[in-house]
Design a protein around this motif. Structure first.
Motif, mmCIF file in Angstrom:
data_model
loop_
_atom_site.group_PDB
_atom_site.id
_atom_site.type_symbol
_atom_site.label_atom_id
_atom_site.label_comp_id
_atom_site.label_asym_id
_atom_site.label_seq_id
_atom_site.Cartn_x
_atom_site.Cartn_y
_atom_site.Cartn_z
ATOM 1 N N GLY A 89 0.852 -1.026 -0.126
ATOM 2 C CA GLY A 89 0.207 -0.130 0.113
ATOM 3 C C GLY A 89 0.944 1.235 0.046
ATOM 4 N N LEU A 90 1.103 1.633 -1.499
ATOM 5 C CA LEU A 90 2.332 2.786 -1.244
ATOM 6 C C LEU A 90 1.770 4.151 -0.731
ATOM 7 C CD1 LEU A 90 4.708 3.368 -4.156
ATOM 8 C CD2 LEU A 90 3.411 5.300 -3.344
ATOM 9 N N VAL A 91 2.629 4.657 0.179
ATOM 10 C CA VAL A 91 2.585 6.049 0.386
ATOM 11 C C VAL A 91 3.716 6.898 -0.092
ATOM 12 C CG1 VAL A 91 2.299 7.400 2.576
ATOM 13 C CG2 VAL A 91 1.382 5.193 2.773
ATOM 14 N N PRO A 92 3.328 7.712 -0.893
ATOM 15 C CA PRO A 92 4.565 8.752 -1.290
ATOM 16 C C PRO A 92 5.165 9.515 -0.283
ATOM 17 C CG PRO A 92 2.483 8.797 -2.644
ATOM 18 C CD PRO A 92 2.170 8.118 -1.421
ATOM 19 N N SER A 93 6.436 9.939 -0.617
ATOM 20 C CA SER A 93 7.220 10.475 0.721
ATOM 21 C C SER A 93 6.577 11.769 0.849
ATOM 22 C CB SER A 93 8.710 10.606 0.075
ATOM 23 O OG SER A 93 8.479 11.383 -1.118
ATOM 24 N N TRP A 94 5.866 12.346 -0.145
ATOM 25 C CA TRP A 94 5.441 13.778 0.137
ATOM 26 C C TRP A 94 4.089 13.960 1.138
ATOM 27 C CZ3 TRP A 94 0.686 13.670 -2.082
ATOM 28 C CH2 TRP A 94 0.422 12.971 -3.177
ATOM 29 N N VAL A 95 3.403 12.918 1.348
ATOM 30 C CA VAL A 95 2.161 12.692 2.062
ATOM 31 C C VAL A 95 2.423 13.346 3.490
ATOM 32 C CG1 VAL A 95 0.541 11.129 2.811
ATOM 33 C CG2 VAL A 95 1.151 10.821 0.448
ATOM 34 N N THR A 123 9.490 5.381 0.493
ATOM 35 C CA THR A 123 9.929 5.757 2.079
ATOM 36 C C THR A 123 9.144 6.878 2.609
ATOM 37 O OG1 THR A 123 11.848 4.513 1.810
ATOM 38 C CG2 THR A 123 11.368 5.974 3.635
ATOM 39 N N TRP A 124 8.134 6.611 3.399
ATOM 40 C CA TRP A 124 7.676 7.734 4.090
ATOM 41 C C TRP A 124 8.087 8.012 5.407
ATOM 42 C CZ3 TRP A 124 4.534 8.356 8.548
ATOM 43 C CH2 TRP A 124 3.843 9.618 8.726
ATOM 44 N N SER A 125 8.536 9.229 5.620
ATOM 45 C CA SER A 125 9.358 9.530 7.159
ATOM 46 C C SER A 125 8.239 10.132 8.061
ATOM 47 C CB SER A 125 10.348 10.515 6.917
ATOM 48 O OG SER A 125 11.264 10.004 5.947
ATOM 49 N N ASP A 126 8.077 9.692 9.323
ATOM 50 C CA ASP A 126 7.364 10.272 10.373
ATOM 51 C C ASP A 126 8.017 11.548 10.817
ATOM 52 O OD1 ASP A 126 5.969 11.063 12.466
ATOM 53 O OD2 ASP A 126 5.245 8.979 13.000
ATOM 54 N N PRO A 154 -8.976 -6.104 4.179
ATOM 55 C CA PRO A 154 -8.237 -5.905 5.443
ATOM 56 C C PRO A 154 -8.383 -4.439 6.069
ATOM 57 C CG PRO A 154 -6.947 -6.690 3.455
ATOM 58 C CD PRO A 154 -8.061 -6.161 2.774
ATOM 59 N N LYS A 155 -8.063 -4.811 7.232
ATOM 60 C CA LYS A 155 -8.046 -3.226 8.031
ATOM 61 C C LYS A 155 -6.974 -2.412 7.798
ATOM 62 C CE LYS A 155 -10.733 -5.119 11.917
ATOM 63 N NZ LYS A 155 -10.706 -5.090 13.205
ATOM 64 N N ARG A 156 -6.993 -1.102 7.786
ATOM 65 C CA ARG A 156 -5.884 -0.248 7.297
ATOM 66 C C ARG A 156 -4.915 -0.319 8.521
ATOM 67 N NH1 ARG A 156 -6.827 4.376 3.952
ATOM 68 N NH2 ARG A 156 -4.694 4.669 4.775
ATOM 69 N N ALA A 157 -3.822 -0.536 8.184
ATOM 70 C CA ALA A 157 -2.718 -0.540 9.138
ATOM 71 C C ALA A 157 -2.627 1.108 9.727
ATOM 72 C CB ALA A 157 -1.235 -0.880 8.557
ATOM 73 N N SER A 158 -1.982 0.933 10.766
ATOM 74 C CA SER A 158 -1.483 2.291 11.567
ATOM 75 C C SER A 158 -0.939 3.029 10.550
ATOM 76 C CB SER A 158 -0.896 2.195 12.818
ATOM 77 O OG SER A 158 -0.422 3.390 13.433
ATOM 78 N N ALA A 159 -1.150 4.418 10.697
ATOM 79 C CA ALA A 159 -0.204 5.521 9.718
ATOM 80 C C ALA A 159 0.861 5.585 10.479
ATOM 81 C CB ALA A 159 -1.256 6.830 9.699
ATOM 82 N N GLY A 160 1.267 5.553 11.595
ATOM 83 C CA GLY A 160 2.647 5.658 11.940
ATOM 84 C C GLY A 160 3.634 5.080 11.441
#
Length: 253
Positions: free
Chosen positions: A56-62, A132-135, A235-241
């Motif tokens: 489930g791709l999350v772009p780095s700019w999100v 890669t998404w960075s918190d 499937p349930k969404r995974a935690s966004a963290g």
């Protein structure tokens, strides 16, 4: 689209085909679902490396993944232009090892699942993207998506889309983001040859994410009426963290 797939080959067989330098150990998975970890192969410093990413791709700019759509697939025809996939097509292409995938055919009574796999029983490689998404509070998470293309005639009887499958001779060019431009890589994303895959009807047990066993791939007579079968479970969404040491982000694989 591709919403479920399987990787049941041994770690040794996967490494033999994809020729990465790592020595990972992982169990067979018969029902891999979105938000779960998936195996990928990428190029790093001139060598192929194995890496787990969340499907489930999350772009780095999100800024807020919790409010961002889960991107499990990317259309091959438009990935190089779409903001969500453009950077990954240029810099973060990968291979996704798979033993096969599941697809559902609409019928008058409901949906019939099919197990679709190489005719020779071997492994195959989906074309994939990762990022890669960075918190902001610390921690990174690698996520990925499967590229899809128009289905060939065989798979088109079940669904109009299928994963873009790359043959071993195309691995190097697909992974070479330094020398192979996104527009040229896009040309590799074509339907698989007609005789490459076989498809058999399987039990609607695959609809339930928690079912993960070899019987999911056993051929069955299509159930009548299919309407009695449950719809594929989301499937349930995974935690966004972002993942941090000990948070179990990759424990499923």
């Amino acid at each position: 689209m591709c919403g479920r797939f399987s990787l049941t080959a041994t770690p040794e067989d996967v490494r033999a085909l994809f020729a990465y330098i790592d020595l990972p150990n992982f169990p067979p998975r018969f029902n891999i679902a979105p938000t779960q970890p998936i195996a990928t192969v990428r190029m790093e410093h001139g060598e192929r490396r194995f890496a787990l990413v969340r499907w489930g791709l999350v772009p780095s700019w999100v800024k807020d993944p919790a409010s961002f759509s889960l991107l499990i697939n990317a259309r091959a025809e438009t990935a190089a232009e779409k903001p969500s996939f453009r950077a990954a097509m240029r810099h973060h292409r990968c291979l996704i090892p798979a033993s096969g995938f599941y697809e559902w055919r609409r019928t008058p009574e409901g949906k019939q699942p099919y197990w679709i796999s190489p005719a020779d029983g071997g492994l195959m490689a989906f074309a994939g993207l990762w990022d890669t998404w960075s918190d902001p509070d610390g921690g990174d998470i690698d996520t990925g998506a499967v590229l899809t293309t128009t289905a060939n005639r065989t798979i088109g009887q079940i669904h109009h889309r299928m994963p873009a499958i790359l043959m071993p001779e195309a691995f190097d060019d697909w992974l070479d983001t330094g020398n192979v431009m996104a527009r040229d890589a896009t040309k590799m994303l074509v339907p698989a040859p007609e005789d490459y895959l076989t498809a058999v009807p399987v039990s609607p047990r695959v609809n339930k994410v928690s079912n993960d066993d070899p019987d999911l791939q056993s051929e069955v007579e299509p159930e009548e009426p299919v309407a009695q079968a449950s719809k594929p479970e989301k499937p349930k969404r995974a935690s966004a963290g972002a993942s941090k040491p000990g948070d179990g982000q990759m424990d499923l694989f």
